[in-house]
Design an enzyme around this catalytic site. Structure first.
Site, mmCIF file in Angstrom:
data_model
loop_
_atom_site.group_PDB
_atom_site.id
_atom_site.type_symbol
_atom_site.label_atom_id
_atom_site.label_comp_id
_atom_site.label_asym_id
_atom_site.label_seq_id
_atom_site.Cartn_x
_atom_site.Cartn_y
_atom_site.Cartn_z
ATOM 1 C CB SER A 15 5.651 -4.637 7.886
ATOM 2 O OG SER A 15 6.336 -3.435 7.547
ATOM 3 C CB THR A 18 1.491 -2.589 3.784
ATOM 4 O OG1 THR A 18 1.177 -3.804 4.440
ATOM 5 C CG2 THR A 18 1.126 -2.689 2.320
ATOM 6 C CB THR A 45 2.194 -6.343 2.887
ATOM 7 O OG1 THR A 45 2.263 -6.261 4.303
ATOM 8 C CG2 THR A 45 1.099 -7.336 2.508
ATOM 9 N NE ARG A 95 -4.663 -11.174 7.467
ATOM 10 C CZ ARG A 95 -4.130 -10.000 7.125
ATOM 11 N NH1 ARG A 95 -2.976 -9.942 6.509
ATOM 12 N NH2 ARG A 95 -4.765 -8.885 7.426
ATOM 13 N N GLY A 98 -4.391 -10.701 3.411
ATOM 14 C CA GLY A 98 -4.963 -9.397 3.729
ATOM 15 C C GLY A 98 -5.473 -8.691 2.495
ATOM 16 C CB THR A 153 -1.090 0.877 4.783
ATOM 17 O OG1 THR A 153 -0.290 0.189 5.745
ATOM 18 C CG2 THR A 153 -1.314 2.301 5.250
ATOM 19 N N GLY A 154 -2.828 -0.940 6.712
ATOM 20 C CA GLY A 154 -3.537 -1.109 7.977
ATOM 21 C C GLY A 154 -4.193 -2.470 8.056
ATOM 22 N N GLY A 184 -5.999 -5.339 7.247
ATOM 23 C CA GLY A 184 -6.530 -5.753 5.958
ATOM 24 C C GLY A 184 -7.974 -6.206 6.000
HETATM 25 C C1 SD4 Z 1 -2.508 -6.603 5.770
HETATM 26 N N1 SD4 Z 1 -2.793 -4.346 5.082
HETATM 27 O O1 SD4 Z 1 -1.963 -7.664 5.489
HETATM 28 C C2 SD4 Z 1 -1.813 -5.338 5.407
HETATM 29 C C3 SD4 Z 1 -0.916 -4.957 6.541
HETATM 30 C C4 SD4 Z 1 -0.686 -3.520 6.658
HETATM 31 O O2 SD4 Z 1 -0.410 -1.726 7.942
HETATM 32 O O3 SD4 Z 1 -0.751 -2.741 5.759
HETATM 33 N N2 SD4 Z 1 -0.501 -3.052 7.803
HETATM 34 O O4 SD4 Z 1 -3.582 -6.555 6.377
#
Ligand code: SD4
Length: 323
Positions: free
Chosen positions: A82, A184, A202, A212, A214, A235-236, A238
């Site tokens: 990731s 990330t 990330t 795209r 994030g 994180t998560g 985006g």
């Molecule tokens: C995103 N926040 O590209 C990043 C991905 C990520 O846990 O952190 N995922 O949306």
């Protein structure tokens, strides 16, 4: 949550433990007193990143050198699917990278949708240091990187390509951002002086649309740092983080007097309220203040963070907002 704890005194130990899937300890943020210097980062792979960042600080390197060197470990690790090399591609099979860094005096640099470059965080640093801009994207970011000595390479590993080809059979886009627990990397550092810096990098969500971007490279969303207050990273998913400008919101909540933990919780609750019909949504926030107190919240169980102080380098389970 597990009870066995992995307590790492050395950088070498940290790298080894990271490779061995270390277990975690219950979240310490609520009761933890401030400690500086401090390095904190997202997920299990944060252990190895912390160890590297810590080593840079110990050798007298700058905060910026430390945060950059730390996250470069994850970028170069093909097992981290990731971030950087080995990252899962977009739905067209292209690995596109997002990264940014920021110092507590407000300097920042960022790249988004960058292809073919192993260390987007280092390109982001050069955007900060060598251009009048804060952010370069896509083809322009690549051109800038190549003009500044970065080499072009293929970042799609055979493993990531095979996973993508398997995905193509159904091509169902249903992001589960934290499902594999190695997402990330956002890394924050507080120096003994109370000054701060942070970095975030990330490959973004697997199988996203080409182009795209994030939250991670967006200053204020994926990362925000202010020497007057503290720093935060996210994180998560985006899209959800961007909608609340998550990291900036956490820092502003600390500025208003909330502890790092309370600030993370407040913004996580706000985010949840704006996404009432997303039961699987996962977002995690990490925060530190300039006194070295930290906070960590995940919407769901499973968000881990790595904390390095003079006592060692250790992995914790963040407090989940949801039961
Ligand atoms: C995103 N926040 O590209 C990043 C991905 C990520 O846990 O952190 N995922 O949306």
């Amino acid at each position: 949550m597990t009870n066995r704890r992995t307590f790492l005194q050395t950088a070498a130990g940290a790298v080894l433990a990271s490779a061995c899937q270390p277990t975690t300890q219950r979240d310490q943020s609520a009761q933890a007193p401030g400690q500086v210097p401090l390095i904190i980062s997202t997920w299990n792979h944060g252990l190895a990143a912390n160890a590297e960042a810590w080593a840079v600080l110990q050798k007298g390197g700058s905060l910026l050198d430390a945060v950059e060197a730390g996250v470069r470990i994850s970028e170069a690790d093909p097992k981290v699917d990731s971030v950087g090399y080995g990252g899962l591609p977009d739905r067209d099979g292209r690995v596109t990278l997002d990264a940014c860094l920021m110092t507590g005096d407000g300097r920042c640099g960022s790249v988004a949708a960058l292809e073919h470059i192993l260390h987007p965080i280092s390109v982001a640093r050069q955007v900060m240091e060598k251009t009048p801009h804060a952010m370069l994207v896509g083809e322009g970011a690549l051109r800038f990187a190549l003009a500044n000595g970065f080499a072009k390479q293929n970042l799609l590993t055979p493993e990531a390509e095979a996973t993508w080809r398997e995905w193509l059979k159904t091509a169902q886009y249903a992001p589960r951002p934290n499902a594999e627990n190695h997402d990330t990397i956002g890394l924050l550092a507080v120096a003994a002086s109370g000054q701060l810096a942070g970095a975030c990098t990330t490959s973004g969500l697997a199988y996203k649309m080409h182009g795209r971007v994030g939250d991670s490279p967006i200053i204020g969303a994926g990362l925000y740092v202010d020497n007057e207050v503290g720093a935060a990273t996210a994180t998560g998913l985006g899209e959800a983080i961007i909608r609340v400008v998550g990291s900036h919101a956490v820092v502003e909540a600390m500025r208003a007097g909330h502890s790092p933990q309370a600030a993370c919780r407040l913004v996580a609750e706000r985010l949840l309220k704006k996404n009432p019909n997303s039961p699987n949504l996962q977002v995690g926030f990490l925060a530190v203040d300039k006194d070295g107190r930290h906070g960590a919240i995940g919407l769901q169980k499973g968000f881990t963070y790595a904390l390095h102080t003079s006592a060692g380098n250790q992995l914790f389970d963040a407090e989940p907002l949801l039961p």
